[in-house]
Design an enzyme around this catalytic site. Structure first.
Site, PDB file in Angstrom:
ATOM      1  N   CYS A 104      70.026  47.805   9.723  1.00 20.80           N
ATOM      2  CA  CYS A 104      69.676  47.943   8.393  1.00 20.80           C
ATOM      3  C   CYS A 104      68.461  48.730   8.017  1.00 20.80           C
ATOM      4  O   CYS A 104      68.557  49.507   7.134  1.00 20.80           O
ATOM      5  CB  CYS A 104      69.785  46.674   7.623  1.00 20.80           C
ATOM      6  SG  CYS A 104      69.523  46.683   5.913  1.00 20.80           S
ATOM      7  N   CYS A 201      71.537  38.269   5.415  1.00 20.94           N
ATOM      8  CA  CYS A 201      72.068  38.286   4.142  1.00 20.94           C
ATOM      9  C   CYS A 201      73.437  38.149   3.714  1.00 20.94           C
ATOM     10  O   CYS A 201      73.885  37.677   2.759  1.00 20.94           O
ATOM     11  CB  CYS A 201      71.520  39.356   3.579  1.00 20.94           C
ATOM     12  SG  CYS A 201      71.910  41.224   3.793  1.00 20.94           S
TER      13      CYS A 201
END
Length: 364
Positions: A104, A201
């Site tokens: 990410c 997340c």
């Protein structure tokens, strides 16, 4: 003329404190908050994560407005799915344990944000990471954050020289309490008291097994029961499907063998999971691929480093030996360590705490 900086805003204390510091240093800020995953469950909202909480998107915008700079909400959901979520699933389905935060950072937090920075005329991007950037011998590199309890250099090893050269880490020289104090002193009391979470997340309940079941078609039928075996191949019992296990796992094995047993190896081809006692979890060698030298232009044979194989682990002295293929290297540890896990990141530090580079563990 003030230099423009694209400030990644999460609505949390770290990015808020970072923005305050950059404004004090005379930068012109443009705020950006990105939406990467649709997971608006109660659990996710409770964890107050900027990437999945709609509230946090607007909180970040309000913070930027209060500090007096423009703010943009960016939709990176498709890119995040392709670069991060799909890879996360694929790794587990191949018997490995992924580290999605590193991907990410490279492809979304830096890759897509730098594209946005170019469009908005920003020279730099800034984040609230607890890390620092150095520059020696014409190379940018990552330095550990001053706050050892919050140091996030482990998650940044995939960044390129171009990405590092355009990055600001305002909090690298601060501790977490100091960042909270900065936010509070500037009127962001509620932000300064926000809770933290270390979970992934896009896995709101912190249970990747549930996530795989929900996102892989026919998961239970395709990845069903198989054999537990020992190192000699003796069948010990049955497991529930290899993607549900990780190297070093002891709990929730669903089998009693008279002593604590740990996952030693996962074979996706045979759907076999190897178990053994604790002493068999330790190893002194492993192989690393997807190499990214940072402080050094390349990894030399016999290079002495401090190797770190998980975020919270202590580093171990090691020696690097690049393989003939030029794409992988062998890491020989001075002291054996437990649970060396394929798919996880291996970082190499020097004595100063600078990141020499890193890669992905391919086998134990």
């Amino acid at each position: 003329m003030k230099e423009r900086v694209l400030m990644a805003m999460s609505g949390g204390v770290d990015s808020t404190a970072a923005a305050v510091l950059l404004l004090q240093q005379g930068y012109e800020l443009v705020g950006a908050t990105y939406r990467v995953y649709d997971s608006i469950s109660t659990a996710c909202m409770e964890k107050e994560k900027g990437c999945c909480s709609v509230n946090s998107l607007f909180e970040a915008k309000q913070i930027a407005e209060k500090l007096g700079f423009e703010h943009h909400i960016l939709d990176f959901r498709q890119e995040f799915k392709e670069c991060v979520v799909d890879n996360f699933i694929d790794e587990y389905l191949h018997g490995r344990t992924p580290n999605p935060c590193t991907r990410c950072n490279k492809f979304i937090k830096w890759g897509k944000l730098l594209e946005t920075a170019d469009k908005l005329g920003c020279k730099y991007i800034a984040t609230g990471h607890y890390a620092r950037i150095g520059n020696e011998n014409g190379r940018y590199f990552i330095k550990a954050g001053v706050d050892s309890a919050k140091d996030q250099s482990y998650f940044l090893w995939m960044l390129t020289q171009d990405q590092l050269g355009r990055t600001l880490f305002p909090l690298g020289g601060l501790t977490k309490p100091e960042a909270r104090a900065i936010a509070a002193e500037h009127g962001f009391i509620q932000v300064s008291e926000k809770r933290e979470s270390q979970e992934i997340c896009f896995v709101p309940d912190d249970n990747y097994r549930n996530f795989l079941e929900a996102n892989v078609p026919n998961f239970n039928e395709t990845y069903g029961p198989g054999n537990y075996i020992d190192k000699d191949g003796k069948i010990l019992g049955q497991h529930c499907g290899f993607p549900r296990y990780t190297i070093g796992q002891r709990k929730k094995l669903g089998i009693a063998l008279g002593q604590p047993m740990f996952v030693l190896h996962i074979n996706p081809q045979t759907n076999c999971v190897t178990l053994g006692p604790r002493e068999q979890v330790f190893s002194s060698e492993f192989t690393v691929s997807e190499l990214n030298p940072i402080k050094v232009p390349c990894f030399e044979s016999g290079m002495k480093v401090i190797s770190k194989i998980r975020y919270r682990s202590r580093g171990v002295n090691a020696t690097l030996f690049p393989n003939a293929d030029g794409r992988t290297l062998r890491v020989v540890l001075d002291t054996p360590i437990d649970s060396i896990t394929p798919g996880q990141s291996a970082l190499f530090y020097d004595e100063a705490g600078d990141v020499l580079g890193g890669g992905i563990i391919t086998n134990q």
